[in-house]
Scaffold this motif. Sequence first.
Motif, mmCIF file in Angstrom:
data_model
loop_
_atom_site.group_PDB
_atom_site.id
_atom_site.type_symbol
_atom_site.label_atom_id
_atom_site.label_comp_id
_atom_site.label_asym_id
_atom_site.label_seq_id
_atom_site.Cartn_x
_atom_site.Cartn_y
_atom_site.Cartn_z
ATOM 1 N N TYR A 1 -7.558 3.295 6.037
ATOM 2 C CA TYR A 1 -6.618 3.351 7.144
ATOM 3 C C TYR A 1 -5.295 3.830 6.562
ATOM 4 C CZ TYR A 1 -4.515 1.853 11.581
ATOM 5 O OH TYR A 1 -3.886 1.806 12.800
ATOM 6 N N LEU A 2 -4.637 4.778 7.235
ATOM 7 C CA LEU A 2 -3.474 5.443 6.653
ATOM 8 C C LEU A 2 -2.137 4.946 7.200
ATOM 9 C CD1 LEU A 2 -4.839 9.108 6.589
ATOM 10 C CD2 LEU A 2 -4.816 7.439 4.721
ATOM 11 N N TYR A 3 -2.149 4.062 8.186
ATOM 12 C CA TYR A 3 -0.919 3.512 8.750
ATOM 13 C C TYR A 3 0.013 4.615 9.233
ATOM 14 C CZ TYR A 3 -2.796 -0.665 6.643
ATOM 15 O OH TYR A 3 -3.635 -1.687 6.300
ATOM 16 N N LEU A 4 -0.566 5.617 9.879
ATOM 17 C CA LEU A 4 0.220 6.742 10.372
ATOM 18 C C LEU A 4 1.124 6.346 11.537
ATOM 19 C CD1 LEU A 4 -2.543 9.509 10.292
ATOM 20 C CD2 LEU A 4 -0.794 9.024 8.557
ATOM 21 N N ASN A 5 0.703 5.367 12.291
ATOM 22 C CA ASN A 5 1.493 4.955 13.444
ATOM 23 C C ASN A 5 2.627 4.008 13.069
ATOM 24 O OD1 ASN A 5 -0.128 6.425 15.317
ATOM 25 N ND2 ASN A 5 -1.691 4.835 15.141
ATOM 26 N N ALA B 1 -10.072 -7.359 11.525
ATOM 27 C CA ALA B 1 -9.241 -6.591 12.450
ATOM 28 C C ALA B 1 -7.772 -6.632 12.064
ATOM 29 C CB ALA B 1 -9.426 -7.124 13.869
ATOM 30 N N ASP B 2 -7.370 -7.656 11.316
ATOM 31 C CA ASP B 2 -5.970 -7.782 10.921
ATOM 32 C C ASP B 2 -5.591 -6.832 9.801
ATOM 33 O OD1 ASP B 2 -5.172 -9.986 12.662
ATOM 34 O OD2 ASP B 2 -6.561 -11.190 11.496
ATOM 35 N N ASN B 3 -6.558 -6.107 9.270
ATOM 36 C CA ASN B 3 -6.293 -5.184 8.170
ATOM 37 C C ASN B 3 -5.319 -4.086 8.566
ATOM 38 O OD1 ASN B 3 -6.764 -4.336 5.482
ATOM 39 N ND2 ASN B 3 -8.125 -2.728 6.215
ATOM 40 N N VAL B 4 -5.205 -3.807 9.874
ATOM 41 C CA VAL B 4 -4.321 -2.737 10.306
ATOM 42 C C VAL B 4 -2.902 -3.231 10.549
ATOM 43 C CG1 VAL B 4 -6.227 -1.467 11.322
ATOM 44 C CG2 VAL B 4 -4.910 -3.022 12.750
ATOM 45 N N ARG B 5 -2.670 -4.543 10.437
ATOM 46 C CA ARG B 5 -1.316 -5.056 10.609
ATOM 47 C C ARG B 5 -0.492 -4.735 9.370
ATOM 48 N NH1 ARG B 5 -1.928 -11.238 12.887
ATOM 49 N NH2 ARG B 5 -3.153 -10.786 14.760
ATOM 50 N N ALA B 6 0.658 -4.155 9.589
ATOM 51 C CA ALA B 6 1.494 -3.793 8.446
ATOM 52 C C ALA B 6 2.894 -3.502 8.933
ATOM 53 C CB ALA B 6 0.922 -2.581 7.719
ATOM 54 N N GLN B 7 3.843 -3.614 7.992
ATOM 55 C CA GLN B 7 5.225 -3.257 8.263
ATOM 56 C C GLN B 7 5.667 -2.252 7.205
ATOM 57 O OE1 GLN B 7 4.577 -6.823 7.622
ATOM 58 N NE2 GLN B 7 3.792 -6.805 9.722
ATOM 59 N N PRO B 8 6.535 -1.315 7.574
ATOM 60 C CA PRO B 8 7.044 -0.364 6.578
ATOM 61 C C PRO B 8 7.700 -1.099 5.418
ATOM 62 C CG PRO B 8 7.632 0.338 8.800
ATOM 63 C CD PRO B 8 7.060 -1.048 8.930
ATOM 64 N N ARG B 9 7.530 -0.553 4.238
ATOM 65 C CA ARG B 9 8.115 -1.161 3.045
ATOM 66 C C ARG B 9 8.553 -0.064 2.088
ATOM 67 N NH1 ARG B 9 5.092 -5.832 -0.323
ATOM 68 N NH2 ARG B 9 6.568 -7.125 0.832
ATOM 69 N N THR B 10 9.686 -0.278 1.450
ATOM 70 C CA THR B 10 10.125 0.627 0.382
ATOM 71 C C THR B 10 9.582 0.092 -0.936
ATOM 72 O OG1 THR B 10 12.146 1.202 1.571
ATOM 73 C CG2 THR B 10 12.099 1.637 -0.803
ATOM 74 N N SER C 1 0.850 -1.191 0.000
ATOM 75 C CA SER C 1 0.000 0.000 0.000
ATOM 76 C C SER C 1 0.882 1.236 0.000
ATOM 77 C CB SER C 1 -0.913 0.017 1.226
ATOM 78 O OG SER C 1 -1.874 -1.010 1.152
ATOM 79 N N LEU C 2 0.680 2.092 -0.995
ATOM 80 C CA LEU C 2 1.414 3.343 -1.099
ATOM 81 C C LEU C 2 0.483 4.479 -0.688
ATOM 82 C CD1 LEU C 2 2.483 1.319 -3.504
ATOM 83 C CD2 LEU C 2 3.841 3.314 -4.137
ATOM 84 N N LEU C 3 0.931 5.305 0.251
ATOM 85 C CA LEU C 3 0.124 6.399 0.788
ATOM 86 C C LEU C 3 0.593 7.732 0.226
ATOM 87 C CD1 LEU C 3 -2.092 5.541 2.881
ATOM 88 C CD2 LEU C 3 -0.143 3.992 2.849
ATOM 89 N N TYR C 4 -0.372 8.514 -0.261
ATOM 90 C CA TYR C 4 -0.097 9.830 -0.830
ATOM 91 C C TYR C 4 -0.952 10.875 -0.128
ATOM 92 C CZ TYR C 4 2.343 7.625 -4.751
ATOM 93 O OH TYR C 4 3.233 6.918 -5.521
#
Length: 271
Positions: free
Chosen positions: A250-254, A195-204, A170-173
């Motif tokens: 969800y923007l994954y701001l955290n 609920a697992d939709n918010v699980r994520a790790q930073p990615r380049t 997911s790329l956020l703009y």
Amino acid sequence: MVLCAYVTFDDPDGHDDERQTVLEAWRHTGIDGRAERWDDPETDWSAYDAVVVRSVWDYLDRRDEFLAWARRVERVSRLLNPAVVLESNTDKTYLRDLGVPIVPTHWSSRDLPDHEEYVVKPSISASARDTTRTADRAEAAARAAALEAAGRTPMVQPYLDMVESEGETSLLYFNRRFSHAVRRSPMLAPGMTGADNVRAQPRTPAPDQVELAEKVLADIPQPLLYARVDLVRLPGGAPALIELELTEPYLYLNQADGSAARFAAALRELL
């Protein structure tokens, strides 16, 4: 101080864990942000310099009501994202018109293509709601037919095994500028829930993913405070759009340092 509404829904369980992050970032840039339910009849939307749609996660069962609300708000305030964007983006049939590679999609219950596994979902849905994963072609056709019988447009796609190894990217703009990207958990893998939709790790993101994301956004003429471009890779390795989130992503701001401040700065630029 500029006054902006952070539009949410009746959320007694506190699902929106980005609200305070956003409101604090807004405050640091001179924006007085106040959370408002989109369906609160007592809210005076004309009192706000801008109305920012965020966690309106109950609109699915009341989409017509939600879109009518958006059009009313736009007559008295600055709505971000705009109502015309919300109307188009809340029905995934928009994927047919973008002119970019997407996950191969069959839009009917008839003459299904052959896949090892199928994903069947309605075009108006979120967080894998009403979505079926099956290896049974007859079951996939029956599920798609049931959606049609209910007046809904089915989407029949192949299940892509790569989402369990590589995941979705997911790329956020914010205001059309790249902010950050994450690797999202596979929603249809065994044991996963909404609920697992918010699980994520930073990615380049890879250059070909950035190129595709920016091509997708270039075809949207309206102002976009936020956009989330969800990509997967097809079996041959090429990136493809799985979804363009312009309504309540969800923007994954955290998960990304500085992203909340970038979001706040983008809002200031658009005011």
